[in-house]
Design a protein around this motif. Structure first.
Motif, PDB file in Angstrom:
ATOM      1  N   SER A 290     -17.008 -48.209 -10.087  1.00  0.00           N
ATOM      2  CA  SER A 290     -16.430 -49.187 -11.231  1.00  0.00           C
ATOM      3  C   SER A 290     -15.989 -50.523 -10.421  1.00  0.00           C
ATOM      4  O   SER A 290     -16.506 -50.758  -9.130  1.00  0.00           O
ATOM      5  N   CYS A 291     -15.705 -51.428 -11.211  1.00  0.00           N
ATOM      6  CA  CYS A 291     -15.472 -52.750 -10.848  1.00  0.00           C
ATOM      7  C   CYS A 291     -14.119 -53.324 -10.922  1.00  0.00           C
ATOM      8  O   CYS A 291     -13.580 -52.870 -11.970  1.00  0.00           O
ATOM      9  N   GLY A 292     -13.741 -54.250 -10.058  1.00  0.00           N
ATOM     10  CA  GLY A 292     -12.358 -55.036 -10.729  1.00  0.00           C
ATOM     11  C   GLY A 292     -11.193 -54.143 -10.699  1.00  0.00           C
ATOM     12  O   GLY A 292     -10.720 -53.229  -9.764  1.00  0.00           O
ATOM     13  N   THR A 293     -10.435 -54.198 -11.836  1.00  0.00           N
ATOM     14  CA  THR A 293      -9.080 -53.066 -11.896  1.00  0.00           C
ATOM     15  C   THR A 293      -9.751 -52.000 -11.921  1.00  0.00           C
ATOM     16  O   THR A 293      -9.035 -51.115 -11.392  1.00  0.00           O
ATOM     17  N   SER A 294     -10.722 -51.621 -12.689  1.00  0.00           N
ATOM     18  CA  SER A 294     -11.310 -50.435 -12.943  1.00  0.00           C
ATOM     19  C   SER A 294     -11.530 -49.610 -11.433  1.00  0.00           C
ATOM     20  O   SER A 294     -11.478 -48.508 -11.433  1.00  0.00           O
ATOM     21  N   TYR A 295     -12.119 -50.352 -10.823  1.00  0.00           N
ATOM     22  CA  TYR A 295     -12.201 -49.919  -9.315  1.00  0.00           C
ATOM     23  C   TYR A 295     -10.947 -49.680  -8.519  1.00  0.00           C
ATOM     24  O   TYR A 295     -10.771 -48.547  -7.950  1.00  0.00           O
TER      25      TYR A 295
ATOM     26  N   GLN B  49     -13.162 -50.355 -18.711  1.00  0.00           N
ATOM     27  CA  GLN B  49     -12.315 -50.544 -20.037  1.00  0.00           C
ATOM     28  C   GLN B  49     -13.409 -51.143 -21.227  1.00  0.00           C
ATOM     29  O   GLN B  49     -13.551 -50.342 -22.172  1.00  0.00           O
ATOM     30  N   SER B  50     -14.353 -51.819 -20.792  1.00  0.00           N
ATOM     31  CA  SER B  50     -15.311 -52.529 -21.788  1.00  0.00           C
ATOM     32  C   SER B  50     -16.395 -51.467 -22.193  1.00  0.00           C
ATOM     33  O   SER B  50     -17.240 -51.573 -23.396  1.00  0.00           O
ATOM     34  N   GLY B  51     -16.856 -50.808 -21.359  1.00  0.00           N
ATOM     35  CA  GLY B  51     -18.024 -50.131 -21.434  1.00  0.00           C
ATOM     36  C   GLY B  51     -19.434 -50.701 -21.188  1.00  0.00           C
ATOM     37  O   GLY B  51     -20.395 -50.269 -21.784  1.00  0.00           O
ATOM     38  N   GLU B  52     -19.281 -51.997 -20.982  1.00  0.00           N
ATOM     39  CA  GLU B  52     -20.453 -53.100 -20.856  1.00  0.00           C
ATOM     40  C   GLU B  52     -20.722 -53.492 -19.812  1.00  0.00           C
ATOM     41  O   GLU B  52     -21.616 -54.254 -19.600  1.00  0.00           O
ATOM     42  N   THR B  53     -19.836 -53.344 -18.602  1.00  0.00           N
ATOM     43  CA  THR B  53     -19.859 -53.911 -17.406  1.00  0.00           C
ATOM     44  C   THR B  53     -21.390 -53.647 -16.654  1.00  0.00           C
ATOM     45  O   THR B  53     -21.650 -52.455 -16.415  1.00  0.00           O
ATOM     46  N   ALA B  54     -22.084 -54.781 -16.479  1.00  0.00           N
ATOM     47  CA  ALA B  54     -23.434 -54.487 -16.120  1.00  0.00           C
ATOM     48  C   ALA B  54     -23.810 -53.848 -14.758  1.00  0.00           C
ATOM     49  O   ALA B  54     -24.268 -52.922 -14.446  1.00  0.00           O
TER      50      ALA B  54
ATOM     51  N   GLY C  76      -6.439 -59.541 -23.502  1.00  0.00           N
ATOM     52  CA  GLY C  76      -6.045 -60.349 -22.359  1.00  0.00           C
ATOM     53  C   GLY C  76      -7.178 -59.972 -21.251  1.00  0.00           C
ATOM     54  O   GLY C  76      -7.716 -58.645 -21.042  1.00  0.00           O
ATOM     55  N   VAL C  77      -7.734 -61.120 -20.722  1.00  0.00           N
ATOM     56  CA  VAL C  77      -8.877 -60.813 -19.813  1.00  0.00           C
ATOM     57  C   VAL C  77      -8.254 -59.961 -18.503  1.00  0.00           C
ATOM     58  O   VAL C  77      -8.897 -59.183 -18.192  1.00  0.00           O
ATOM     59  N   ALA C  78      -6.924 -60.383 -18.218  1.00  0.00           N
ATOM     60  CA  ALA C  78      -6.319 -59.482 -17.059  1.00  0.00           C
ATOM     61  C   ALA C  78      -6.060 -58.221 -17.718  1.00  0.00           C
ATOM     62  O   ALA C  78      -5.143 -57.965 -18.562  1.00  0.00           O
TER      63      ALA C  78
ATOM     64  N   SER D   7      -3.605 -46.623 -18.248  1.00  0.00           N
ATOM     65  CA  SER D   7      -4.202 -45.734 -18.941  1.00  0.00           C
ATOM     66  C   SER D   7      -5.323 -44.774 -18.373  1.00  0.00           C
ATOM     67  O   SER D   7      -5.459 -43.511 -18.488  1.00  0.00           O
ATOM     68  N   GLN D   8      -6.083 -45.610 -17.653  1.00  0.00           N
ATOM     69  CA  GLN D   8      -7.096 -44.861 -16.530  1.00  0.00           C
ATOM     70  C   GLN D   8      -6.491 -44.062 -15.946  1.00  0.00           C
ATOM     71  O   GLN D   8      -7.093 -42.864 -15.579  1.00  0.00           O
ATOM     72  N   LEU D   9      -5.327 -44.416 -14.924  1.00  0.00           N
ATOM     73  CA  LEU D   9      -4.873 -43.604 -14.072  1.00  0.00           C
ATOM     74  C   LEU D   9      -4.321 -42.234 -14.827  1.00  0.00           C
ATOM     75  O   LEU D   9      -4.438 -41.201 -14.153  1.00  0.00           O
TER      76      LEU D   9
ATOM     77  N   ALA E 293      -2.201 -57.948  -6.504  1.00  0.00           N
ATOM     78  CA  ALA E 293      -2.776 -59.012  -5.779  1.00  0.00           C
ATOM     79  C   ALA E 293      -3.760 -59.632  -6.906  1.00  0.00           C
ATOM     80  O   ALA E 293      -3.899 -60.842  -7.112  1.00  0.00           O
ATOM     81  N   LEU E 294      -4.437 -58.706  -7.207  1.00  0.00           N
ATOM     82  CA  LEU E 294      -5.661 -59.191  -8.385  1.00  0.00           C
ATOM     83  C   LEU E 294      -4.905 -59.996  -9.541  1.00  0.00           C
ATOM     84  O   LEU E 294      -5.678 -61.056 -10.143  1.00  0.00           O
ATOM     85  N   LYS E 295      -4.029 -59.208 -10.002  1.00  0.00           N
ATOM     86  CA  LYS E 295      -3.317 -59.655 -11.276  1.00  0.00           C
ATOM     87  C   LYS E 295      -2.929 -61.062 -10.943  1.00  0.00           C
ATOM     88  O   LYS E 295      -3.124 -61.994 -12.021  1.00  0.00           O
ATOM     89  N   LEU E 296      -2.237 -61.382  -9.886  1.00  0.00           N
ATOM     90  CA  LEU E 296      -1.777 -62.756  -9.551  1.00  0.00           C
ATOM     91  C   LEU E 296      -2.856 -63.686  -9.149  1.00  0.00           C
ATOM     92  O   LEU E 296      -2.863 -64.766 -10.098  1.00  0.00           O
ATOM     93  N   LYS E 297      -3.762 -63.500  -8.676  1.00  0.00           N
ATOM     94  CA  LYS E 297      -4.868 -64.376  -8.563  1.00  0.00           C
ATOM     95  C   LYS E 297      -5.797 -64.754  -9.919  1.00  0.00           C
ATOM     96  O   LYS E 297      -6.041 -65.875 -10.121  1.00  0.00           O
ATOM     97  N   GLU E 298      -5.926 -63.661 -10.797  1.00  0.00           N
ATOM     98  CA  GLU E 298      -6.716 -63.846 -11.674  1.00  0.00           C
ATOM     99  C   GLU E 298      -6.137 -64.847 -12.828  1.00  0.00           C
ATOM    100  O   GLU E 298      -6.903 -65.848 -13.144  1.00  0.00           O
ATOM    101  N   ILE E 299      -4.670 -64.749 -13.079  1.00  0.00           N
ATOM    102  CA  ILE E 299      -4.054 -65.547 -14.110  1.00  0.00           C
ATOM    103  C   ILE E 299      -3.259 -66.903 -13.691  1.00  0.00           C
ATOM    104  O   ILE E 299      -3.152 -67.515 -14.310  1.00  0.00           O
TER     105      ILE E 299
HETATM  106  C1  AGP Z   1      -9.339 -57.116 -14.705  1.00  0.00           C
HETATM  107  O1  AGP Z   1      -8.270 -57.587 -14.676  1.00  0.00           O
HETATM  108  C2  AGP Z   1     -10.357 -57.765 -14.701  1.00  0.00           C
HETATM  109  N1  AGP Z   1     -10.451 -58.736 -15.371  1.00  0.00           N
HETATM  110  C3  AGP Z   1     -11.670 -57.456 -14.235  1.00  0.00           C
HETATM  111  O2  AGP Z   1     -11.677 -57.031 -12.822  1.00  0.00           O
HETATM  112  C4  AGP Z   1     -12.394 -56.098 -14.634  1.00  0.00           C
HETATM  113  O3  AGP Z   1     -11.392 -54.825 -14.583  1.00  0.00           O
HETATM  114  C5  AGP Z   1     -13.738 -55.639 -14.287  1.00  0.00           C
HETATM  115  O4  AGP Z   1     -14.539 -56.623 -14.612  1.00  0.00           O
HETATM  116  C6  AGP Z   1     -14.101 -54.332 -14.790  1.00  0.00           C
HETATM  117  O5  AGP Z   1     -14.151 -54.347 -16.145  1.00  0.00           O
HETATM  118  P1  AGP Z   1     -14.463 -53.088 -17.034  1.00  0.00           P
HETATM  119  O6  AGP Z   1     -13.221 -52.078 -16.725  1.00  0.00           O
HETATM  120  O7  AGP Z   1     -14.657 -53.274 -18.402  1.00  0.00           O
HETATM  121  O8  AGP Z   1     -15.701 -52.218 -16.562  1.00  0.00           O
END
Ligand code: AGP
Length: 608
Positions: free
Chosen positions: A300-305, A349-354, A398-400, A407-409, A483-489
């Motif tokens: 996964s990536c970002g928050t999902s990671y 979250q999106s199910g679209e992350t490349a 919200g992008v963040a 919910s993932q947890l 930390a990610l939440k703080l820096k993102e927004i």
């Molecule tokens: C979360 O605050 C971020 N905007 C970002 O890290 C996001 O979680 C990441 O791009 C993964 O997205 P996804 O869960 O839709 O795959």
């Protein structure tokens, strides 16, 4: 990232397209544009900035056209500019194209088309599609799009118009979603169902290498062999009313407050209390393989990671599994052996992350069972997985990411409970997890009532330029996510670290101007965390602690404390992140940031 909306029907297209674009704004973008059929020609308007800037342009006269396409662009090839915004046109301005994704062979195609005399106006990869369609067009737009698409490499969601076929929109997809909306005498094509739902709940998702032709009189779908396809019509819930902020100043705040409900929705109908186990319908087809699973690789990536990192502790605690967690964009560089006893689990979250999509395609090639935890129903990742679980958390604008993280947890805990009960976890242990899950919504509500205290603390910390977030074990990912939440927004520099790593480097940064946020709830690591906090205090560092309600020692050593209730250690991150979401939110708010659409970020990251 980029968003597409197309319309064919009896109403004026322009206002519907603009409304659709507004509903796609949350995805993140830097410019926008639209094309509407207008008396034998295409009327095209583009603008850098917001959809509201586009809305102000080209309103000198009402556009009568009732077919059109529109786009929000997030720059990949070429800076944000009017020339690079979509729709892109061919040489004679007869073809208009909006495109999501990346055309990987665009340079090769561009050179070929330039040699034939085509003149390009933008720096984008997408413009090549318009010229290719122009080259293939001999009176039949559908055929021209098919021939052009057959030449494309890479990913695309496309919507196309031609001035000679003003009552047609042709859509096509490969790797980038296109959803059709079927109304009464009107048809839509969009990259995201949110753009359609106010108009129709009847939708069809195109699969890769499928095309659709829309006109006010109807629609048809074909594959790239020119064969007609009959596809199932899905009925989507809601009318997009979630896109209302419901009195909250920002979607992010609304979504933070929706967490109790999102947790309840994740658990609804999935807790079998009498058996001390969970029931996950989406995993039933692969239950036999899950019972004997030896290894789980989470990608996964970002928050999902970070949710995946928490997942490692959850699965290790409840199951007999070897668990690895990999950033999806790095997965393909590993020489991993994946066999039938291994499952690769995509969190998105999106199910679209490349990047995540590419990772699971790679894992599929190597023979692993592919699982998913996805929020967006029918999304690309949901389609590629062998089995999975939906979050059912409702759309997150919200992008963040906030409510999807917690919910993932919860969903990961449900999955671990299911597998764990086949792998030695006792009824009593399973029941304890269920009871703790049931208490979570009320506990999160309790934390949310502390909003004024958290806001006050955030305002006092807003002046700092740098932050360190530390935690151990389950709370090490919490530190990273905080930390990610703080820096993102807020655009403030923040680093998340395992607390034990601090003395191996980051401690050199500590001084009175470099505060630390310590996640120090009561668990087996609490004493060691206290020692780390003492080390920071000894160097004049300011410390804000997220600590358990009953912990009396913490006020002695820390400058500020936010209290959270206690739960099982594996679920403690669900509670601990909530005040950190609010902390980031109020710091960003005090700095006047664009909280729901922070600069440079996109909600769905559809390019690698
Ligand atoms: C979360 O605050 C971020 N905007 C970002 O890290 C996001 O979680 C990441 O791009 C993964 O997205 P996804 O869960 O839709 O795959």
């Amino acid at each position: 990232m980029c968003g597409i909306i197309g319309y064919c029907g009896g109403r004026a297209a322009r206002p519907l397209l603009l409304d659709g674009l507004k509903r796609l704004e949350y995805r993140g973008y830097d410019s926008a544009g639209l094309a509407v059929a207008d008396g034998g020609r295409l009327n095209v308007v583009r603008a850098v900035g917001k959809v509201s800037d586009l809305e102000k342009k080209g309103i000198e006269r009402p556009l009568p056209g009732h077919c059109g396409i529109a786009h929000t662009r997030w720059a990949t090839h070429g800076r944000p500019s009017e020339a690079n915004a979509h729709p892109h046109l061919d040489c004679r301005e007869r073809v208009a194209v909006v495109h999501n994704g990346i055309i990987e062979n665009y340079l090769e195609l561009k050179q070929e088309l330039q040699a034939k005399g085509h003149a390009f106006r933008s720096e984008t990869d997408s413009e090549v599609v318009a010229h290719l369609i122009e080259e293939c067009f001999a009176g039949d737009l559908e055929k021209a799009v098919r021939l052009a698409v057959l030449r494309l490499e890479g990913t695309f969601g496309l919507a196309v118009m031609h001035a000679d076929a003003p009552e047609q929109v042709v859509a096509a997809r490969r790797g980038s979603p296109i959803i059709l909306g079927l109304g009464e005498g009107e048809f839509f094509a969009a990259s995201d169902a949110n753009a359609l739902l106010p108009y129709t709940q009847k939708v069809i998702s195109l699969n890769d290498d499928e095309m659709a032709v829309l006109s006010p009189g109807g629609y048809h779908i074909k594959n790239l062999n020119d064969e007609f396809l009959q596809k199932e019509i899905e009925i989507r819930e809601g009318r997009g009313e979630e896109a209302d902020k419901k009195g909250f100043e920002h979607y992010m705040l609304k979504e933070i407050f929706e967490q109790p409900e999102a947790i309840e929705n994740a658990c609804r109908g999935r807790l079998l209390e009498s058996e001390g186990v969970s029931k996950l319908g989406g995993l039933e087809p692969v239950l036999e393989r899950l019972k004997n699973l030896k290894r789980l690789v989470i990608v996964s990536c970002g928050t999902s990671y970070y949710a995946g990192l928490c997942g490692r502790y959850i699965f290790e605690s409840l199951c007999e599994l070897h668990v690895e967690v990999e950033v999806a964009s790095e997965f393909r560089y590993r020489r991993l052996k994946l066999d039938a006893d291994t499952a690769v689990l995509a969190l998105s979250q999106s199910g679209e992350t490349a990047d995540t999509l590419a990772a699971i395609r790679e894992a599929k090639r190597k023979g692993a069972l592919i699982l998913g935890v996805v929020n967006v129903v029918g999304s690309a990742i949901a389609q590629v997985t062998d089995a999975g679980v939906y979050n059912h958390a409702g759309p997150e604008f919200g992008v963040a990411s906030t409510k999807i993280y917690t919910s993932q947890l919860v969903v990961l805990t449900l999955m671990a409970l299911l597998i764990g009960r086949y792998q030695g976890l006792s009824f009593t242990e399973g029941s304890a997890v269920i009871q703790a899950l049931k208490r979570l919504p009320r506990q999160v509500k309790g934390i949310l009532t502390d909003i004024e205290h958290i806001k006050d603390i955030a305002q006092r910390y807003a002046r700092y330029q740098d932050f360190l977030f530390i935690g151990r074990q389950h709370n090490y990912p919490t530190a990273m996510e905080g930390a990610l939440k703080l820096k993102e927004i807020s655009y403030i520099h923040a680093e998340g670290y395992p607390a034990g790593e601090m003395k191996h480097g980051p401690i050199s940064l500590i001084d009175a101007e470099f505060p630390t946020v310590a996640i120090v709830t009561q668990d087996a690591t609490a004493d060691k965390m206290l020692s780390n906090i003492q080390e920071i205090k000894a160097r004049n560092g300011r410390v804000l602690a997220v600590a358990s309600q009953g912990d009396g020692r913490i006020t002695e050593v820390c400058d500020d404390v936010i209290r959270v209730p206690e739960t099982l250690p594996i679920l403690q991150p669900v509670l601990n992140i909530v005040p950190l979401q609010l902390f980031a939110y109020f710091i960003a708010r005090s700095k006047g940031r664009d909280i729901d659409k922070p600069r440079n970020l996109a909600k769905s990251v559809t390019v690698e």
